[in-house]
Write a protein that holds these residues in place. Structure first.
Motif, mmCIF file in Angstrom:
data_model
loop_
_atom_site.group_PDB
_atom_site.id
_atom_site.type_symbol
_atom_site.label_atom_id
_atom_site.label_comp_id
_atom_site.label_asym_id
_atom_site.label_seq_id
_atom_site.Cartn_x
_atom_site.Cartn_y
_atom_site.Cartn_z
ATOM 1 N N ALA A 169 0.840 -1.204 0.000
ATOM 2 C CA ALA A 169 0.000 0.000 0.000
ATOM 3 C C ALA A 169 0.874 1.254 0.000
ATOM 4 C CB ALA A 169 -0.922 -0.007 1.218
ATOM 5 N N LYS A 170 1.915 1.271 0.839
ATOM 6 C CA LYS A 170 2.758 2.479 0.938
ATOM 7 C C LYS A 170 3.532 2.720 -0.356
ATOM 8 C CE LYS A 170 2.979 3.335 5.803
ATOM 9 N NZ LYS A 170 3.125 2.243 6.760
ATOM 10 N N SER A 171 3.909 1.636 -1.049
ATOM 11 C CA SER A 171 4.711 1.812 -2.268
ATOM 12 C C SER A 171 3.928 2.583 -3.336
ATOM 13 C CB SER A 171 5.143 0.450 -2.818
ATOM 14 O OG SER A 171 4.030 -0.248 -3.329
ATOM 15 N N ALA A 172 2.617 2.588 -3.238
ATOM 16 C CA ALA A 172 1.790 3.280 -4.238
ATOM 17 C C ALA A 172 1.347 4.665 -3.776
ATOM 18 C CB ALA A 172 0.563 2.424 -4.560
ATOM 19 N N SER A 173 1.790 5.075 -2.580
ATOM 20 C CA SER A 173 1.298 6.330 -2.007
ATOM 21 C C SER A 173 1.786 7.554 -2.784
ATOM 22 C CB SER A 173 1.777 6.437 -0.556
ATOM 23 O OG SER A 173 1.822 7.789 -0.170
ATOM 24 N N PRO A 174 0.898 8.531 -3.025
ATOM 25 C CA PRO A 174 1.339 9.773 -3.685
ATOM 26 C C PRO A 174 2.240 10.618 -2.780
ATOM 27 C CG PRO A 174 -1.009 9.867 -3.141
ATOM 28 C CD PRO A 174 -0.556 8.488 -2.798
ATOM 29 N N PHE A 175 2.266 10.280 -1.498
ATOM 30 C CA PHE A 175 3.126 10.946 -0.516
ATOM 31 C C PHE A 175 2.760 12.422 -0.354
ATOM 32 C CE2 PHE A 175 7.328 12.398 1.228
ATOM 33 C CZ PHE A 175 7.270 11.629 2.368
ATOM 34 N N LYS A 176 1.608 12.613 0.274
ATOM 35 C CA LYS A 176 1.069 13.946 0.501
ATOM 36 C C LYS A 176 2.024 14.830 1.310
ATOM 37 C CE LYS A 176 -3.292 16.157 1.534
ATOM 38 N NZ LYS A 176 -2.592 17.399 1.845
ATOM 39 N N GLN A 177 2.836 14.195 2.173
ATOM 40 C CA GLN A 177 3.762 14.960 3.034
ATOM 41 C C GLN A 177 4.761 15.803 2.245
ATOM 42 O OE1 GLN A 177 2.906 11.708 3.264
ATOM 43 N NE2 GLN A 177 3.323 10.855 5.277
ATOM 44 N N ILE A 178 4.857 15.582 0.950
ATOM 45 C CA ILE A 178 5.807 16.344 0.135
ATOM 46 C C ILE A 178 5.485 17.834 0.185
ATOM 47 C CG2 ILE A 178 4.657 16.347 -2.137
ATOM 48 C CD1 ILE A 178 8.355 15.443 -1.474
ATOM 49 N N GLU A 179 4.239 18.195 0.528
ATOM 50 C CA GLU A 179 3.872 19.614 0.588
ATOM 51 C C GLU A 179 4.689 20.386 1.630
ATOM 52 O OE1 GLU A 179 -0.332 19.503 1.364
ATOM 53 O OE2 GLU A 179 -0.064 18.965 3.485
ATOM 54 N N GLN A 180 5.289 19.668 2.581
ATOM 55 C CA GLN A 180 6.108 20.299 3.626
ATOM 56 C C GLN A 180 7.571 20.438 3.221
ATOM 57 O OE1 GLN A 180 4.758 21.121 6.572
ATOM 58 N NE2 GLN A 180 2.771 20.134 6.267
ATOM 59 N N HIS A 181 7.927 20.010 2.021
ATOM 60 C CA HIS A 181 9.345 19.931 1.657
ATOM 61 C C HIS A 181 9.999 21.314 1.547
ATOM 62 C CE1 HIS A 181 13.001 18.724 -0.448
ATOM 63 N NE2 HIS A 181 12.700 17.471 -0.178
ATOM 64 N N VAL A 182 11.147 21.452 2.181
ATOM 65 C CA VAL A 182 11.821 22.759 2.247
ATOM 66 C C VAL A 182 12.206 23.292 0.863
ATOM 67 C CG1 VAL A 182 14.106 21.699 2.637
ATOM 68 C CG2 VAL A 182 13.683 24.034 3.416
ATOM 69 N N LEU A 183 12.447 22.428 -0.107
ATOM 70 C CA LEU A 183 12.888 22.905 -1.430
ATOM 71 C C LEU A 183 11.774 22.989 -2.464
ATOM 72 C CD1 LEU A 183 16.422 21.330 -1.994
ATOM 73 C CD2 LEU A 183 15.800 23.515 -0.958
ATOM 74 N N LEU A 184 10.542 22.721 -2.055
ATOM 75 C CA LEU A 184 9.435 22.727 -3.018
ATOM 76 C C LEU A 184 9.337 24.034 -3.819
ATOM 77 C CD1 LEU A 184 7.437 20.644 -3.979
ATOM 78 C CD2 LEU A 184 5.818 21.416 -2.241
ATOM 79 N N PRO A 185 9.543 25.207 -3.163
ATOM 80 C CA PRO A 185 9.427 26.451 -3.934
ATOM 81 C C PRO A 185 10.378 26.526 -5.132
ATOM 82 C CG PRO A 185 9.504 26.919 -1.573
ATOM 83 C CD PRO A 185 9.793 25.458 -1.729
ATOM 84 N N TRP A 186 11.507 25.839 -5.059
ATOM 85 C CA TRP A 186 12.505 25.913 -6.142
ATOM 86 C C TRP A 186 12.378 24.755 -7.131
ATOM 87 C CZ3 TRP A 186 13.596 27.074 -1.033
ATOM 88 C CH2 TRP A 186 13.939 28.407 -0.792
ATOM 89 N N ALA A 187 11.536 23.774 -6.796
ATOM 90 C CA ALA A 187 11.495 22.532 -7.580
ATOM 91 C C ALA A 187 10.574 22.679 -8.793
ATOM 92 C CB ALA A 187 11.040 21.383 -6.687
ATOM 93 N N ALA A 188 11.057 23.356 -9.809
ATOM 94 C CA ALA A 188 10.208 23.697 -10.951
ATOM 95 C C ALA A 188 10.093 22.578 -11.986
ATOM 96 C CB ALA A 188 10.732 24.973 -11.611
#
Ligand SMILES: Nc1ncnc2c1ncn2[C@@H]1O[C@H](COP(=O)(O)OP(=O)(O)O)[C@@H](O)[C@H]1O
Ligand SMILES: [Mg+2]
Length: 260
Positions: A169-188
Motif C-alpha cells: 500500500a505504501k509503495s503506491a502512495s502519492p506521498f502527501k507529506q511532500i507539501e512540507q518539503h523545504v525545497l518545493l518552492p525551487w522545484a520547478a
C-alpha cells in the motif's frame, strides 16, 4: 562498495541531533559523524540512512560519503559522561558514519538561502521516492558547505519497514507529506527530474546498494525475516515505487502549484 573504518576516538557529541550522533575520528585520521546502532532510533534508522543515502548518491545528489564505522567495545571505557559510555558500549560492532563537513550550516529559507531548480527538483523527487518526511523548513537536514547543498539524515525514510504488512500500500502512495518539503518552492521541474532519475536507477543499482547493508544490521531487526528476505523486500518496494512515480510526481507538482 562502502569503506569500513575503525573508530579510534570519540571527539564530541552533536547536541542538536535527536539520535545522539557524534563526531568520531577514524583510523584513516578522517573525522566522521557517526549514527550509533545503540541509539534510541534503533537499527532501522541506520538501514534507512544507508539505503536512502546511497540512492541519493546514485541520483547525483551530494550526500556526504557514507562509510561503516567499527566500534570496539573498549572505545568508550574512559568517557566521563555515563550516557556516552553506555551509547558506545551498546554500539560495539558496525555503525554508520558520514564524512564530516566542517563549517557547514543548515539550509534556511528564512535566511534567504536558495537552491538551483534542477537540484531542488531532484531532491524533492528523491524524498518522495524514499518517503522521507525529514526535509521541512523547521528541520531541513540539508547542509550548505562551500555554497553547495548536502542532504543528510535519511534515517526516517522508507518508513514502511516498521510494518512490512503495509509495504504494498505504501509503495503506491502519492506521498502527501511532500507539501512540507523545504525545497518545493525551487522545484520547478519535478517530472523532468523523475525522467532523469529513472535513467539512473536500475535493479542492479538497488541490488548493489542493498548488498552493502551489513547482514548483522538486517538480522538485528526484530521479526522473522532473514537478511536475504529483507533485501528482496526492499527491492520489491523500489520496483513498485518506480511504477508509482507518475503519481507522486503529480502530487509534488500540484503541491508546488498551490504554494507559489
Ligand atoms: N556530515 C556532517 N557534517 C557536518 N555536520 C553534520 C553532518 N551530519 C550531521 N551533522 C550535524 O549534526 C546534526 C544531527 O545530524 P542528523 O544526521 O540530522 O541526526 P538526527 O537524526 O539526530 O537529526 C545535523 O543537524 C548537523 O548539524
Ligand atoms: Mg536531523
Amino acid at each position: 562498495m562502502l569503506r569500513t573504518i575503525q573508530a579510534t576516538r570519540y571527539v564530541v557529541p552533536l547536541r542538536e541531533g535527536g539520535s545522539l550522533p557524534a563526531i568520531v575520528e577514524g583510523d584513516d585520521l578522517g573525522l566522521y559523524v557517526v549514527k550509533f546502532r545503540g541509539a534510541g532510533q534503533g537499527i532501522l534508522a541506520l538501514i534507512a540512512e544507508l539505503i536512502a543515502g546511497e540512492i541519493g548518491r546514485a541520483l547525483g545528489l551530494r550526500v556526504p560519503e557514507i562509510v561503516l564505522a567499527e566500534i570496539h567495545p573498549a572505545l568508550g571505557r574512559n568517557e566521563p559522561d555515563a550516557e556516552i559510555r553506555h551509547l558506545l558500549k551498546a554500539s560495539a560492532g558496525l555503525n554508520l558514519a558520514l564524512d564530516y563537513l566542517p563549517g557547514s550550516v543548515m539550509f534556511d529559507p528564512a535566511a534567504r538561502d536558495a537552491a538551483p531548480s534542477q537540484e531542488a527538483s531532484m531532491l524533492v523527487w528523491f524524498d518522495a521516492f524514499t518517503q522521507n518526511v525529514d526535509r521541512t523548513p523547521r528541520n531541513a537536514n540539508l547542509l550548505v558547505w562551500h555554497k553547495k547543498l548536502y542532504p543528510i539524515d535519511h534515517g526516517a525514510a522508507l518508513f514502511f519497514h516498521h510494518d512490512w504488512a503495509t509495504m504494498a500500500a505504501k509503495s503506491a502512495s502519492p506521498f502527501k507529506q511532500i507539501e512540507q518539503h523545504v525545497l518545493l518552492p525551487w522545484a520547478a521541474d519535478i517530472a523532468e527530474a523523475g525522467a532523469a532519475a529513472r535513467e539512473k536507477l536500475s535493479e542492479e543499482r538497488f541490488e548493489r546498494i542493498l548488498n552493502a547493508v551489513p547482514d548483522a544490521w538486517l538480522e538485528a531487526v526484530p521479526g522473522e525475516l532473514s537478511a536475504t528476505e529483507r533485501r528482496a523486500g526492499y527491492a520489491d518496494f523500489f520496483r513498485r515505487r518506480l511504477e508509482a512515480a507518475h503519481s507522486f510526481e503529480q502530487e509534488a507538482t500540484d503541491a508546488r502549484a498551490r504554494l507559489i
